[in-house]
Scaffold this motif. Structure first.
Motif, PDB file in Angstrom:
ATOM      1  N   GLN A  13       0.835  -1.201   0.000  1.00  0.00           N
ATOM      2  CA  GLN A  13       0.000   0.000   0.000  1.00  0.00           C
ATOM      3  C   GLN A  13       0.872   1.254   0.000  1.00  0.00           C
ATOM      4  OE1 GLN A  13      -3.965  -0.419   2.161  1.00  0.00           O
ATOM      5  NE2 GLN A  13      -2.654  -1.675   3.484  1.00  0.00           N
ATOM      6  N   GLY A  14       2.051   1.135  -0.654  1.00  0.00           N
ATOM      7  CA  GLY A  14       2.969   2.257  -0.727  1.00  0.00           C
ATOM      8  C   GLY A  14       2.487   3.350  -1.661  1.00  0.00           C
ATOM      9  N   PRO A  15       3.307   4.379  -1.880  1.00  0.00           N
ATOM     10  CA  PRO A  15       2.905   5.521  -2.717  1.00  0.00           C
ATOM     11  C   PRO A  15       2.520   5.130  -4.138  1.00  0.00           C
ATOM     12  CG  PRO A  15       4.851   6.065  -1.428  1.00  0.00           C
ATOM     13  CD  PRO A  15       4.617   4.615  -1.234  1.00  0.00           C
ATOM     14  N   GLN A  16       3.259   4.191  -4.748  1.00  0.00           N
ATOM     15  CA  GLN A  16       2.940   3.814  -6.128  1.00  0.00           C
ATOM     16  C   GLN A  16       1.589   3.125  -6.203  1.00  0.00           C
ATOM     17  OE1 GLN A  16       4.546   4.693  -8.816  1.00  0.00           O
ATOM     18  NE2 GLN A  16       3.104   3.606 -10.161  1.00  0.00           N
ATOM     19  N   ALA A  17       1.316   2.249  -5.241  1.00  0.00           N
ATOM     20  CA  ALA A  17       0.013   1.586  -5.216  1.00  0.00           C
ATOM     21  C   ALA A  17      -1.111   2.597  -5.012  1.00  0.00           C
ATOM     22  CB  ALA A  17      -0.012   0.526  -4.112  1.00  0.00           C
ATOM     23  N   ALA A  18      -0.860   3.601  -4.156  1.00  0.00           N
ATOM     24  CA  ALA A  18      -1.871   4.634  -3.933  1.00  0.00           C
ATOM     25  C   ALA A  18      -2.123   5.442  -5.198  1.00  0.00           C
ATOM     26  CB  ALA A  18      -1.429   5.551  -2.789  1.00  0.00           C
ATOM     27  N   LEU A  19      -1.046   5.775  -5.915  1.00  0.00           N
ATOM     28  CA  LEU A  19      -1.185   6.528  -7.169  1.00  0.00           C
ATOM     29  C   LEU A  19      -2.045   5.763  -8.169  1.00  0.00           C
ATOM     30  CD1 LEU A  19      -0.317   8.838  -9.136  1.00  0.00           C
ATOM     31  CD2 LEU A  19       1.673   7.442  -9.674  1.00  0.00           C
ATOM     32  N   GLU A  20      -1.743   4.490  -8.361  1.00  0.00           N
ATOM     33  CA  GLU A  20      -2.488   3.696  -9.333  1.00  0.00           C
ATOM     34  C   GLU A  20      -3.959   3.572  -8.924  1.00  0.00           C
ATOM     35  OE1 GLU A  20      -0.385   0.034  -9.541  1.00  0.00           O
ATOM     36  OE2 GLU A  20       1.407   0.916 -10.483  1.00  0.00           O
ATOM     37  N   TYR A  21      -4.195   3.409  -7.631  1.00  0.00           N
ATOM     38  CA  TYR A  21      -5.585   3.246  -7.174  1.00  0.00           C
ATOM     39  C   TYR A  21      -6.388   4.530  -7.393  1.00  0.00           C
ATOM     40  CZ  TYR A  21      -9.605   2.346  -4.197  1.00  0.00           C
ATOM     41  OH  TYR A  21     -10.893   2.186  -3.721  1.00  0.00           O
ATOM     42  N   VAL A  22      -5.829   5.665  -7.003  1.00  0.00           N
ATOM     43  CA  VAL A  22      -6.563   6.931  -7.124  1.00  0.00           C
ATOM     44  C   VAL A  22      -6.849   7.247  -8.589  1.00  0.00           C
ATOM     45  CG1 VAL A  22      -6.414   9.427  -6.763  1.00  0.00           C
ATOM     46  CG2 VAL A  22      -5.733   7.851  -4.930  1.00  0.00           C
ATOM     47  N   GLN A  23      -5.867   7.077  -9.463  1.00  0.00           N
ATOM     48  CA  GLN A  23      -6.094   7.356 -10.872  1.00  0.00           C
ATOM     49  C   GLN A  23      -7.171   6.447 -11.458  1.00  0.00           C
ATOM     50  OE1 GLN A  23      -2.224   7.062 -12.741  1.00  0.00           O
ATOM     51  NE2 GLN A  23      -1.738   9.208 -12.317  1.00  0.00           N
ATOM     52  N   LEU A  65      -7.588  19.572  -8.938  1.00  0.00           N
ATOM     53  CA  LEU A  65      -6.865  18.818  -7.905  1.00  0.00           C
ATOM     54  C   LEU A  65      -6.572  19.781  -6.772  1.00  0.00           C
ATOM     55  CD1 LEU A  65      -4.345  16.780 -10.127  1.00  0.00           C
ATOM     56  CD2 LEU A  65      -6.655  16.134  -9.382  1.00  0.00           C
ATOM     57  N   VAL A  66      -7.289  19.625  -5.668  1.00  0.00           N
ATOM     58  CA  VAL A  66      -7.212  20.591  -4.567  1.00  0.00           C
ATOM     59  C   VAL A  66      -6.484  19.930  -3.388  1.00  0.00           C
ATOM     60  CG1 VAL A  66      -8.502  22.140  -3.072  1.00  0.00           C
ATOM     61  CG2 VAL A  66      -9.414  21.562  -5.329  1.00  0.00           C
ATOM     62  N   GLY A  67      -5.281  20.421  -3.112  1.00  0.00           N
ATOM     63  CA  GLY A  67      -4.502  19.901  -1.988  1.00  0.00           C
ATOM     64  C   GLY A  67      -3.378  18.984  -2.448  1.00  0.00           C
ATOM     65  N   LEU A  68      -2.318  18.892  -1.618  1.00  0.00           N
ATOM     66  CA  LEU A  68      -1.124  18.128  -1.994  1.00  0.00           C
ATOM     67  C   LEU A  68      -1.395  16.642  -2.220  1.00  0.00           C
ATOM     68  CD1 LEU A  68       1.872  18.261  -2.554  1.00  0.00           C
ATOM     69  CD2 LEU A  68       2.308  18.000  -0.090  1.00  0.00           C
ATOM     70  N   PRO A  69      -2.191  15.950  -1.381  1.00  0.00           N
ATOM     71  CA  PRO A  69      -2.454  14.538  -1.677  1.00  0.00           C
ATOM     72  C   PRO A  69      -3.125  14.329  -3.033  1.00  0.00           C
ATOM     73  CG  PRO A  69      -3.044  15.039   0.586  1.00  0.00           C
ATOM     74  CD  PRO A  69      -2.757  16.338  -0.069  1.00  0.00           C
ATOM     75  N   ALA A  70      -4.013  15.237  -3.442  1.00  0.00           N
ATOM     76  CA  ALA A  70      -4.653  15.112  -4.750  1.00  0.00           C
ATOM     77  C   ALA A  70      -3.623  15.262  -5.865  1.00  0.00           C
ATOM     78  CB  ALA A  70      -5.755  16.158  -4.895  1.00  0.00           C
ATOM     79  N   LEU A  71      -2.652  16.193  -5.692  1.00  0.00           N
ATOM     80  CA  LEU A  71      -1.611  16.375  -6.706  1.00  0.00           C
ATOM     81  C   LEU A  71      -0.723  15.140  -6.793  1.00  0.00           C
ATOM     82  CD1 LEU A  71      -2.575  19.363  -6.334  1.00  0.00           C
ATOM     83  CD2 LEU A  71      -0.181  20.054  -6.620  1.00  0.00           C
ATOM     84  N   ARG A  72      -0.318  14.608  -5.647  1.00  0.00           N
ATOM     85  CA  ARG A  72       0.621  13.490  -5.631  1.00  0.00           C
ATOM     86  C   ARG A  72       0.034  12.213  -6.194  1.00  0.00           C
ATOM     87  NH1 ARG A  72       3.343  14.142   0.404  1.00  0.00           N
ATOM     88  NH2 ARG A  72       4.899  15.727  -0.172  1.00  0.00           N
ATOM     89  N   PHE A  73      -1.225  11.919  -5.815  1.00  0.00           N
ATOM     90  CA  PHE A  73      -1.768  10.596  -6.119  1.00  0.00           C
ATOM     91  C   PHE A  73      -2.777  10.592  -7.261  1.00  0.00           C
ATOM     92  CE2 PHE A  73      -0.508  10.688  -1.620  1.00  0.00           C
ATOM     93  CZ  PHE A  73       0.537   9.787  -1.705  1.00  0.00           C
ATOM     94  N   ALA A  74      -2.921  11.724  -7.943  1.00  0.00           N
ATOM     95  CA  ALA A  74      -3.699  11.747  -9.179  1.00  0.00           C
ATOM     96  C   ALA A  74      -2.841  12.176 -10.357  1.00  0.00           C
ATOM     97  CB  ALA A  74      -4.909  12.674  -9.056  1.00  0.00           C
ATOM     98  N   ALA A  75      -1.803  12.999 -10.113  1.00  0.00           N
ATOM     99  CA  ALA A  75      -0.967  13.501 -11.201  1.00  0.00           C
ATOM    100  C   ALA A  75       0.518  13.262 -10.975  1.00  0.00           C
ATOM    101  CB  ALA A  75      -1.209  14.996 -11.405  1.00  0.00           C
ATOM    102  N   ALA A  76       0.927  12.700  -9.807  1.00  0.00           N
ATOM    103  CA  ALA A  76       2.329  12.411  -9.495  1.00  0.00           C
ATOM    104  C   ALA A  76       3.193  13.670  -9.570  1.00  0.00           C
ATOM    105  CB  ALA A  76       2.885  11.343 -10.435  1.00  0.00           C
TER     106      ALA A  76
END
Length: 259
Positions: free
Chosen positions: A167-177, A195-206
């Motif tokens: 459930q690391g960052p890469q898995a989170a990115l793939e799941y959110v997208q 994309l509002v907020g840092l988590p939205a930027l990181r895990f929807a657009a990397a």
């Protein structure tokens, strides 16, 4: 020839006590008889047996025992079979497993735009939350409906507690997208995704915070617009002015779609 007296003087000077001439010397004194005697040969060993006895045999010298020197026997050398060195390729280092990130995101729909918004408390917005009131102000300024509707339940990460699931960052990115793409495909006709907020930027657009107020492109998603988090805008009011200026340029994307 010299006379006898002088001859003896010479011999005495040379420390010669006795001497025997090879020939008769004139005027020489007669030789002494004992010098002319021939020595008798050594008495041979008796070999005849005495009466009633055993003949005496000459004693033989006892052989000297020599120290035995042990010569080591040659040992056959056993040649070890040639061992080919196996060429072992170094194993690729395993990527260090990173701890799962923690965030909560809510997908909303307002007019022709969708919004993926960070939930600071992890819970859905309440009508009187300061962050939600600020979001409604942004939507009115953008010319959109200021009462957005939710699309599904919030995405809370990590999905599972414990276990060996990555459930690391890469898995989170793939799941959110995947989640956002599936919901927007159901909705259809989305001109822009905020994309509002840092988590939205990181895990929807990397991307990171330095991408704020920029337009982005991600395969499988509509055009993206990156915004600071709602709490950041409330804590840093000066950033609102930058957001308004950027909105004038970006809003043409969904305003033209409404016409």
């Amino acid at each position: 020839m010299i006379d006898e007296a002088r001859r003896r003087a010479y011999l005495g000077a040379m420390q010669v006590v006795s001497w025997l001439p090879r020939v008769a010397l004139p005027f020489a004194a007669p030789s002494r008889p004992e010098l002319l005697e021939t020595p008798e040969p050594a008495t041979p060993l008796r070999t005849d047996p005495e009466p009633g006895g055993v003949p005496e045999m000459p004693s033989r010298p006892r052989p000297v025992e020599r120290a035995k020197i042990e010569v080591p026997r040659p040992v056959a050398r056993v040649e070890a079979p040639a061992v080919r060195e196996a060429i072992v390729e170094p194993a690729a280092p395993k990527a260090a497993s990173l701890p799962p990130p923690r965030f909560a995101l809510q997908l909303l729909r307002a007019g022709r735009c969708a919004l993926l918004v960070e939930l600071p408390t992890g819970e859905p917005f309440q009508s009187r939350d300061p962050g939600y009131l600020l979001l409604r102000d942004l939507l009115r300024a953008a010319g959109l409906a200021d009462s957005p509707r939710t699309l599904g339940e919030p995405v809370r990460w990590p999905l599972f507690r414990g276990g060996n699931l990555d459930q690391g960052p890469q898995a989170a990115l793939e799941y959110v997208q995947t989640f956002v793409a599936a919901r927007l495909e159901e909705e259809g006709d989305c001109a822009c995704l905020w994309l509002v907020g840092l988590p939205a930027l990181r895990f929807a657009a990397a991307v990171e915070a330095d991408a704020c107020l920029r337009e982005l492109q991600v395969e499988g998603l509509p055009p993206l617009w990156a915004l600071p988090g709602l709490e950041t805008l409330m804590e840093e009011p000066a950033r609102k002015a930058e957001l308004w200026r950027a909105m004038r340029r970006v809003r043409m994307r969904w305003m033209s779609a409404n016409e």
